[in-house]
Design an enzyme around this catalytic site. Structure first.
Site, PDB file in Angstrom:
ATOM      1  N   LYS A 203       0.881  -1.168   0.000  1.00  0.00           N
ATOM      2  CA  LYS A 203       0.000   0.000   0.000  1.00  0.00           C
ATOM      3  C   LYS A 203       0.911   1.208   0.000  1.00  0.00           C
ATOM      4  CE  LYS A 203      -3.999   2.059   0.286  1.00  0.00           C
ATOM      5  NZ  LYS A 203      -5.259   1.632  -0.325  1.00  0.00           N
TER       6      LYS A 203
ATOM      7  N   SER B 210      -1.380  -0.933  -4.258  1.00  0.00           N
ATOM      8  CA  SER B 210      -2.540  -0.035  -4.247  1.00  0.00           C
ATOM      9  C   SER B 210      -2.090   1.298  -3.683  1.00  0.00           C
ATOM     10  CB  SER B 210      -3.640  -0.575  -3.332  1.00  0.00           C
ATOM     11  OG  SER B 210      -4.299  -1.639  -3.928  1.00  0.00           O
TER      12      SER B 210
END
Lengths: 373, 373, 373, 373
Positions: free
Chosen positions: A161, A233
């Protein structure tokens, strides 16, 4: 005796549906009834647009963090939310946890699911999408592998992330940024993260690093440099990167295993079918049998937009109403849901340097059958 | 002699990619090189949002009509454009044509592809989504079946293009309309069209008509009354409905055949696999083999939004940024593209009374293998 | 005698509402009842998203061209459609026409509305957003000024319709393109067009051209180089650029005049109020009086997205559901509609190098009062 | 002595920008430096889409609640978030607070700003958009007026935050719901709330209640029954309704006052100009002077979508990419920002029964000048 020590390490994963991004009822209940589980990573799909202004990720991250803290179970847990549940996809969270085990596992597979987490330092706005981000991610991946007792080459899925740029962050940046467009920055950040994974797994050599960074998210770069296990992400709510790896390690007493593959494009169901077969999961008429469906614990995949698939035009990349990653998640989610008979799949959009351009890594975590490993 | 007469009727279909909704290059070229083909229906997928303000349908309809007229080939050709090519779907047109044939077909299948078209009268704004539209559609379907030499029960796919309501049409209506919301009117119009098909095919009895109309697009109605071969699209550019049917008729000399099935929900790949198998098309690892892919001429399907699939929540019906039908087309398109290895699929969204709620009819037109029929 | 010659040139403009992008009813009727008008430019607002996949522009351009041709009135008429009628804005077309006049105008203003058009050659994909586009536009603006009998410094509004890049055009380009993102290319193309106008009007010197092109659409470039009369729209349907200029020229017998101003940001109603006052139009409680409203023939404006307005954050530039230009058109349209009491305003989004960053040029064409000019 | 008692009541409002929906930095700082302020209502604009799946409201509500609680200042504070900051609007929160005051105010206006809050019981899903919701809201408004020492007829603005329906709530409902469409339910809930206000203020008589409820959100109902001071927002995060009223009451020692008006449509800047003039705020060239801008503390307004404005078509209500309320907020926000020179305006979309159809109530809270009241 070696076995006694090994038995201390086991891993599990549970899939919990959420009724909205602020919902932690199922998580709280699971924590209460699984007191010995130590959450290492909470990986979730939230129902925002998955793009720049998707605040469902920050919202869900906040409430999950608070739920873990309230339960006294927030240690170094990595909380990673990916936005976008288009089409048939269901918003849900996956709790990956280490589980203490008293007695040695008798009939576990020789290698089994093992988890590791790490994080980078805070990245400057000007570092996003640049070599500094690749290097920082590389180090964090190695650290997560050590945590998981995994050789980097045995990683089945490496979830990152990573941060993105907003107009405000660009304006406040110490040095010029790689882009001043928020949506573009998401791709650059995901791409740099994936190169960091590739460097760790050996898929990218040090000698090629300069060339790869220079062509980051450029067509030639995307087709030349990638990791087959990276999944990144971007989120507005963090400044550093979170890294979570999983794979099958010797010494894990988990009854679960992971398998992985790479879809070469958004139509590559054969790759997924082969992966499922390798995992001993059975398909009937293009879909997992009920018995095999029951053994699937998590499906993780990247979906990559492409202006053309197998030579035919798509409208993903020229649709100004609907971002390309939303198109891609919906389509790949539909394909995977058809194959697995399941909708709570972690399908994340934008797979720059994550598998081949237009394709992406897929991973399944499943209950190992007898004699497997 | 019977054969000589039959040989006069044959049908074909060609799939032509378009570079934008105003593109007729491929159509014009095909018409020039297929002088004996008589286009009965041009069925297209355009790249708008497929909702109220999708003007790509009207644009494409206009240019196709002009191209047919310029080529001297516009007779009673039905031109039906459906908006929305989300995910991996490719904008394209399908030209369904009758082909004159000099010599009798020797080894054609006993029954083979046959086409029919018809149209309703102009419908008043107040008739949309009401019994009058059901009745008018019913009559047109029967007329199209006669045109195709098909028994209504043998229809494999019945495509309707029907009108919708705009604020202006509602304001100008002679009588109160069923709704004053444009998007809602699209569903009502598609639903009434589907009931018209069901009445024609015998799937809906006259005795149930009142009950069905009363519950049009209501949950109980959707689960109780439907046609397994109806496919309806609503468009802003017309006042009447166009009807196009296809099926396998005795007396057709076409080398093509159609097969059809119903997906019970958006994950129902087994239904599609069975249909492909019945058509003699081979799957390998969840996807048609190259040889079988080459025999597929057209895939037609409806995709229906659902707030839950197999008990799991989706966000299709509560997403205010992205209409439910866009979600559904993307997901079902992804699944069908995975199975067929092909992206230029006619997937149309919003399947009210077209197959079961959340599912929808699917049809494949393919080159019949030896000894088939 | 001078007057007899002058009387040959007069200009008018009419504002025609459209019911959809394919609607030319009002245009056809107007042409029929204005046989001596020679349309020089049809400038329209269509109801697409105004971004890459807005096909309402191509659709409207096609039907307007066909309507003009059917009426035998398509000469070198420039047809320019700008997408996006957010908020209170009304889709409409403006027909700017030269009108033949038999008798010399007796009491017309010393200078009055005059129109000119020109077009560039087809631009290569690699030229978009580069110096070649600036130069080509510059030449076309000078040509349009000669056509209008206007000194370039007297131009009140210069409208350009310029091409954009699609994935396909980028792939087919002879040389590397300035960007491979369609939406980004729209901004670059508009910016290069505006610099072309600035070069023609003298707002940009030849000496600054290199610096301006190098910083095209970069923050420093946007604040340093611009034209106060340029208005550019990018469209997928053309390869060259269309140029249309208007201003007040000596020798025009038109009863109309133009006035113009520059909004320094999206809140700059004082600039617009001063322009209206200079035009002799009266405001009462923040809105044109009915009498003054009746004298307004057209309002043309550019709206520019900005991540902050007067130091306060906006969400225009970080909204992944709704493109920045849609936000900007809606807001500026709301302000101008409030001031003018009118919704069929030509408000075009994305004002790169068209007025100051975040602001944009505004022009009003109005019936000159007695003694004005 | 009466004055000593009165001096205990004073009210203030502060406007705090937020960097994202989870940002409470400014709120926390304000609370720390305003220890005697007792927050009665936190009213915010968050940057979601303002429609069904706008979770920024729930997110912001949660963090504001936690910030108030952490500061020990959460009593019966009403927290109302409205989504949607389109165009030039800035995400922000308004803190309306009562302020304890030691010494009697000497030169305050005879009537001054006073605040009141209340809440309804939890409403059943089947009660949304029905008479039960009207009645419950009516009672809560009366209660809030008593809290504010205001006669219901003197209310300047009545803000309601009301629940909406989701597919899940509809499915779980005890009785049939007024609609099963989430977006539609938002309008019905806002409309019923507004009728509850109208009943309290006397704008709707008991005798007309049945007729009004029967035509809730129907064209005839919208034009016949409304409140000129109601403002309702629907949110997914609550089951009851929150009510917040403000007005000028005798006995308030606040230096602030409120004025209000009704825009008859989205172009009605004259109504707003008159309201500003009545408040003693000065406009110059269509915008508040800097001195007057400095006196404005809050602007509250409703924006209502309309398919036509002053007889001209808009695309607000037929745009399937962009919901009608987003169009309306952007346009009205642009107009109000132009007039006030300010972007952090509370503009809320969807004004069913809140002012006339297509228009809406507006309120300004400002520092009273000398001798005012």
């Amino acid at each position: 005796m070696r076995q006694a020590t090994l038995a201390l390490r086991s891993a599990t994963v549970v899939r919990l549906a959420t009724s909205n991004p602020g919902d932690t009822h199922a998580l709280t209940a699971w924590l209460a009834s699984n007191e010995r589980a130590r959450p290492r990573c909470v990986l979730g799909k939230t129902e925002g647009n998955g793009c720049v202004n998707d605040f469902t990720r920050g919202y869900a991250s906040l409430v999950v963090e608070q739920a873990l803290r309230s339960a006294g179970r927030l240690e170094d847990t990595s909380i990673i939310m990916s936005g976008g549940t288009e089409g048939v996809l269901t918003p849900h969270i996956l709790v990956f946890a280490d589980v203490a085990q008293d007695t040695p596992s008798v009939a576990g597979p020789p290698t089994a699911l093992s988890l590791g987490v790490a994080r980078t330092r805070d990245l400057g706005a000007h570092e996003i999408g640049r070599r500094a981000q690749v290097e920082a991610t590389h180090e964090a991946v190695l650290s997560a592998c050590r945590d998981a007792h995994l050789s980097p080459a045995d990683v089945c899925f490496a979830q990152i992330k990573c941060p993105l740029l907003t107009p405000k962050r660009v304006a406040a940046a110490a040095l010029p940024c790689a882009t001043h467009d928020g949506y573009t920055s998401m791709g650059l950040s995901r791409g740099a993260s994936a190169l960091g994974v590739a460097l760790a797994t050996g898929e990218l050599s040090r000698g090629d690093l300069d060339a790869a960074v220079e062509r980051l998210c450029e067509p030639e770069g995307l087709s030349g440099f990638s990791s087959s296990v990276a999944s990144a992400s971007a989120g507005i709510e963090l400044r550093h990167s979170e890294v979570f790896v999983l794979g099958n390690a010797a010494g894990s007493a988990s009854p679960l295993r992971a398998a992985h593959c790479v879809m070469r494009d958004a139509l590559d169901s054969p790759a997924v079918c082969r992966m499922l077969a390798e995992a001993g999961l059975s398909l009937d008429n293009g879909q997992l049998t009920p018995a095999s469906q029951a053994r699937v614990r998590a499906v993780l995949a990247k979906a990559d937009p492409a202006a053309a698939v197998r030579g035919e035009r798509t409208t993903m990349c020229s649709d100004s109403d609907l971002h390309a990653t939303r198109h891609a998640r919906a389509a790949v989610g539909g394909l995977l849901a058809g194959l697995t008979g399941c909708t709570n799949l972690y399908v994340s959009g934008g797979a720059e340097h994550q598998g081949p351009a237009g394709g992406g890594p897929v991973c399944v975590v499943y209950e190992a059958g007898e004699g497997e490993g």
